[in-house]
Design a protein around this motif. Structure first.
Motif: not given
Length: 414
Positions: A201-211
């Motif tokens: 989830l450390e790597k998933a966080a920026p994608y989810t926030i930008l989404k």
């Protein structure tokens, strides 16, 4: 693996009274339970996390002198509100936790007596779920909290915000570096970690926030350009008349009609940029694909596939990932859970281990069995009943004539 009972003293702010665990208390779970009663419960902050929150949380999490985990776990909890991220993480988890786990002996044969220790047990189902979720959230610590007559009744996952894996500490105060060395209290507390200590989830966080930003921008675009603009032209120059007509336009809402004074002209301005939404849509699609690649290592099992051949390649990629998850899970179960079960009183012979039951696809298996039967092999009644779910009252004896594929059947005696 054997556990040795050493006397351990804890005092200070962690406990109201010193707790001692000695050899005679090796099965006294109540004394270990006292270690958990002084935990400071932290209120979860619910405001929306942004990129700067994620960056700050990572900086503190990777501090060499004073690592803290609670800020990153808050980011994780926030981004898991995303529907797609929830779906793909559960997709991956279910492919491992939904398997049938069994005990096998040293020869690899299933042992029903030992399998009954974990089959359909809620504590075991929860444990393997907690273990697999470390893929996303990072290291977890499982507490065997309820024992009754040498049997495990329930387990609990300690709040990850209080866990500092690099220090091996459970910190009651998340902002402190003082806590309990949980590894000293095995097997009541066991550390579980599928891959790394931080999680995907450390790597998933920026994608989810930008989404989430793109969804918000798309919503604003819809408000500005999705609904046609209505312009009313009135002959009167009176401010009172203008304000009254403006009020009527506002009250119309989404209605297709309105009543206006004589001489009022209503004009509707349509948005001429019909494909402007593609900016937001394509960005969302790209972010969805990135999340699927990160969690599942492919996209076609969650998105629309282009062809059957490409779909097979993606399915094979996912199968390799699940196989890796299963190997990690079995390592945790056999290296930590099985020794803990023996410690708590389960009669598990040496050499026994937990394995995953091999399920067979009946459509494919019947093709293989047909070749075996044509080759003269005899299948056991128990095998046929287990694989095909058919109850067989009697089995014919088979004789194969030399140089012939014809089979004669004779009734089985006895």
């Amino acid at each position: 693996m054997k556990f040795t009972q050493n006397t351990t003293d804890l005092s200070g702010n962690l406990l109201y009274k010193p707790v001692k665990l000695s050899a005679k208390d090796s099965r006294d779970v109540n004394k270990v339970t006292k270690l958990m009663l002084d935990v400071v419960k932290q209120h979860r902050r619910l405001w929306r996390k942004e990129i700067n929150d994620w960056q700050r949380a990572r900086q503190i999490r990777y501090s060499l002198e004073f690592p803290q985990n609670y800020l990153l776990q808050e980011v994780y909890q926030d981004i898991m509100l995303d529907g797609q991220l929830t779906g793909i993480t559960q997709n991956r988890t279910f492919r491992t936790t939904n398997k049938d786990y069994i005990f096998v002996n040293a020869e690899g044969k299933k042992d029903d007596t030992c399998t009954a220790f974990i089959k359909d047990k809620s504590w075991f189902e929860n444990l393997i779920q907690y273990a697999h979720e470390t893929v996303y959230f990072g290291t977890g610590v499982v507490w065997f909290k309820d024992l009754l007559k040498n049997e495990i009744q329930s387990v609990e996952l300690l709040d990850r915000a209080h866990i500092i894996p690099e220090k091996g500490l459970f910190v009651p105060d998340v902002t402190s570096d003082k806590g309990i060395a949980y590894k000293d209290f095995e097997p009541f507390l066991i550390e579980v970690q599928m891959y790394d200590a931080v999680g995907l989830l450390e790597k998933a966080a920026p994608y989810t926030i930008l989404k989430r930003h793109s969804w918000g921008s798309w919503d604003e675009f819809e408000e500005l350009f999705g609904v046609p603009i209505r312009i009313a032209k009135v002959a009167s120059q009176s401010e009172t008349v203008k304000n009254e007509v403006a009020g009527w336009l506002e009250e119309m809402g989404s209605a297709a009609y309105g009543v206006f004074p004589l001489g009022t002209e209503v004009e509707i301005k349509e948005n001429s940029k019909g494909d402007a939404f593609q900016v937001f849509y394509q960005k969302l699609q790209a972010l969805r694909a990135e999340l699927s690649m990160l969690i599942l290592h492919q996209t076609m099992t969650t998105e629309n596939g282009a062809s059957k051949a490409q779909g097979n390649v993606h399915e094979n990629t996912l199968s390799e990932l699940i196989y890796a998850d299963e190997k990690k899970m079995l390592s945790i179960l056999n290296d930590k859970v099985v020794p803990a079960m023996r410690f708590f009183g389960y009669k598990i012979p040496e050499g026994y281990k937990i394995a995953i039951a091999q399920t067979k696809d009946t459509k494919e298996q019947i093709k293989i069995d047909q070749v075996l039967l044509q080759g003269g092999y005899v299948l056991k009644q128990s095998y046929i009943e287990e694989v095909y779910g058919s109850e067989i009252e009697a089995m014919p004896s088979q004789k194969m004539d030399a140089g012939s594929e014809k089979t004669t059947e004779e009734p089985k005696k006895g």
